[in-house]
Design a protein around this motif. Structure first.
Motif, mmCIF file in Angstrom:
data_model
loop_
_atom_site.group_PDB
_atom_site.id
_atom_site.type_symbol
_atom_site.label_atom_id
_atom_site.label_comp_id
_atom_site.label_asym_id
_atom_site.label_seq_id
_atom_site.Cartn_x
_atom_site.Cartn_y
_atom_site.Cartn_z
ATOM 1 N N SER A 92 -5.010 1.396 3.332
ATOM 2 C CA SER A 92 -4.801 -0.259 2.900
ATOM 3 C C SER A 92 -5.679 -1.030 2.737
ATOM 4 C CB SER A 92 -4.880 0.076 5.178
ATOM 5 O OG SER A 92 -5.368 -1.220 5.834
ATOM 6 N N GLN A 93 -5.334 -2.021 2.628
ATOM 7 C CA GLN A 93 -6.550 -3.199 2.201
ATOM 8 C C GLN A 93 -7.250 -3.413 3.289
ATOM 9 O OE1 GLN A 93 -8.553 -6.627 1.050
ATOM 10 N NE2 GLN A 93 -6.627 -6.829 1.992
ATOM 11 N N SER A 94 -6.622 -4.074 4.175
ATOM 12 C CA SER A 94 -7.744 -4.727 5.429
ATOM 13 C C SER A 94 -8.458 -3.862 5.894
ATOM 14 C CB SER A 94 -6.700 -5.257 6.237
ATOM 15 O OG SER A 94 -6.076 -4.781 6.872
ATOM 16 N N GLY A 95 -7.748 -2.770 6.255
ATOM 17 C CA GLY A 95 -8.101 -1.259 6.501
ATOM 18 C C GLY A 95 -8.513 -1.814 8.462
ATOM 19 N N GLN A 119 -5.742 0.761 -5.353
ATOM 20 C CA GLN A 119 -5.249 1.494 -5.004
ATOM 21 C C GLN A 119 -4.710 2.739 -5.575
ATOM 22 O OE1 GLN A 119 -2.775 -0.296 -1.661
ATOM 23 N NE2 GLN A 119 -4.381 -0.604 -0.968
ATOM 24 N N ALA A 160 1.060 -1.263 -0.075
ATOM 25 C CA ALA A 160 -0.251 0.124 0.250
ATOM 26 C C ALA A 160 0.587 1.380 -0.727
ATOM 27 C CB ALA A 160 -0.764 0.250 1.671
#
Ligand code: BG6
Length: 368
Positions: free
Chosen positions: A103-106, A163, A59
């Motif tokens: 962030s992918q997951s958060g 992203q 990210a």
């Protein structure tokens, strides 16, 4: 769930055209960016005078690409910082600073803590997140969701391209709000962005050839990656993927830095991936990178070039050229990263490793 694919990673790499398409869906209308997602943040955009992008791992490389685009289009100073370094720098934050977390997951704890720090310091916050309702998204003033779909493989692929697409949308929106780019240029950039999914499909067709190359290289001990301008984050990402998946020492360099040290690493047979800028590049970076290739080739490096299709200047000096379709400079990374993802996956597979669950790594790191 893998739907016929050998791994989630293989499936997710193949889903990249769709990941970009869905991230753009409903956000481009009449050659303009539409981002209702911005909510309360929308009214502060004109006052923003500085942007800090925070993220970890893959990210953070999307963040580096965001910097090039946002600075060029919206003429705002942007810095990119690793989430876990950010707080300890005593960063200068004001109500006119926008902190963008990616962030992918958060749920990445380092990034969440950095976002909380930014909020306490009074900065505005925007998150770019792939998981609906994730903690980082809920904490931030606004969120632009990437619609890459669930990413299961530990090493990020489709979330990365999504992203970049989300950051570029935001950059073009900011340029429009701040009036820093003529409408025609915004429209042209949006056309470029919307053309990416079809071009990604073409890049995916290089997979069988990359599998062959990786198969021959399963005993490789180190791989170097070179790139310049937007090719630099791509080189960093290529190296990260290889470390994560194939447990091979890999390093990404800015090509211009080569002569300041890394060239000492070149010995006969050393594989070097080079992300080559388009020959159409107005800043002549293409010629500079081709000359880097010649320098390391003369010292015996084995050159694997990712270059624009039809780039004849690279051919005489490269052991292998992986072609990517023509795209505007800022958009090349969305294409150039894909062969590097595939290479890492195939090399790991050739070594008999689990590409979805590499050793020692977790998909979402929820400790600091
Ligand atoms: C790492 C993962 O631990 O976290 C990387 O192995 C990922 O693949 C990084 O890029 C950041 O994760 P997220 O969810 O915050 O994007």
């Amino acid at each position: 769930e893998k739907g016929g694919w050998s791994s989630f990673m293989a499936k997710e790499i193949s889903e990249q055209p769709e990941a970009v398409l869905k991230t753009l869906l409903g956000r481009v209308e009449n050659k303009k960016v539409v981002l209702p997602d911005l909510g309360v943040l929308a009214e502060h955009l004109e006052a923003i005078d500085r942007i800090v992008i925070i993220a970890c791992g893959t990210a953070s490389y999307a963040g580096m690409l965001g910097k090039y685009a946002l600075e060029k289009w919206a003429r705002i100073p942007v810095e990119v910082q690793l989430s876990h370094e950010f707080r300890y720098e005593d960063p200068v934050l004001t109500p006119n600073t926008l902190v963008i977390s990616i962030s992918q997951s958060g749920e990445t704890m380092d990034t969440l803590m950095a976002v909380k720090y930014a909020i306490e310091a009074g900065a505005r916050t925007l998150s770019i997140c792939n998981t609906q309702g994730a903690t980082i998204a809920r904490e931030s003033d606004a969120v632009i969701y990437t619609h890459a779909g669930p990413e299961v493989a530990v090493a990020s692929t489709k979330a990365f391209v999504a992203q970049i697409a989300a950051l570029y949308l935001f950059g073009l929106h900011l340029a429009s709000v701040r009036d820093t780019l003529p409408a025609a240029e915004i429209a042209a950039a949006l056309d470029e962005l919307q053309a990416i999914p079809a071009k990604l499909e073409k890049v995916l067709l290089t997979a069988p050839r990359i599998r062959e190359l990786a198969g021959w290289m399963s005993d490789t001990r180190a791989v170097l990656f070179l790139g310049r301008h937007v090719g630099y984050p791509v080189a960093l990402e290529g190296a990260l993927k290889l470390k994560e998946l194939a447990y091979i020492h890999a390093e990404g360099f800015a090509a211009g830095e080569l002569k300041h040290g890394p060239i000492a690493l070149i010995e006969p047979g050393q594989p070097v991936f080079v992300v080559v800028p388009s020959p159409r590049d107005p800043n002549s970076l293409h010629a500079k990178v081709v000359s880097n290739i010649q320098e390391i080739r003369a010292r015996g490096a084995r050159i694997l070039a990712v270059a624009e299709q039809g780039d004849a200047a690279v051919l005489p000096f490269a052991d292998e050229v992986i072609p990517i379709p023509l795209a505007g400079a800022l958009f090349e990374p969305l294409l150039a990263v894909v062969p590097l993802q595939i290479f890492a996956m195939e090399l790991a597979t050739a070594k008999g490793l689990d590409v979805d669950q590499p050793r020692n790594l977790a998909k979402s790191v929820t400790v600091e």
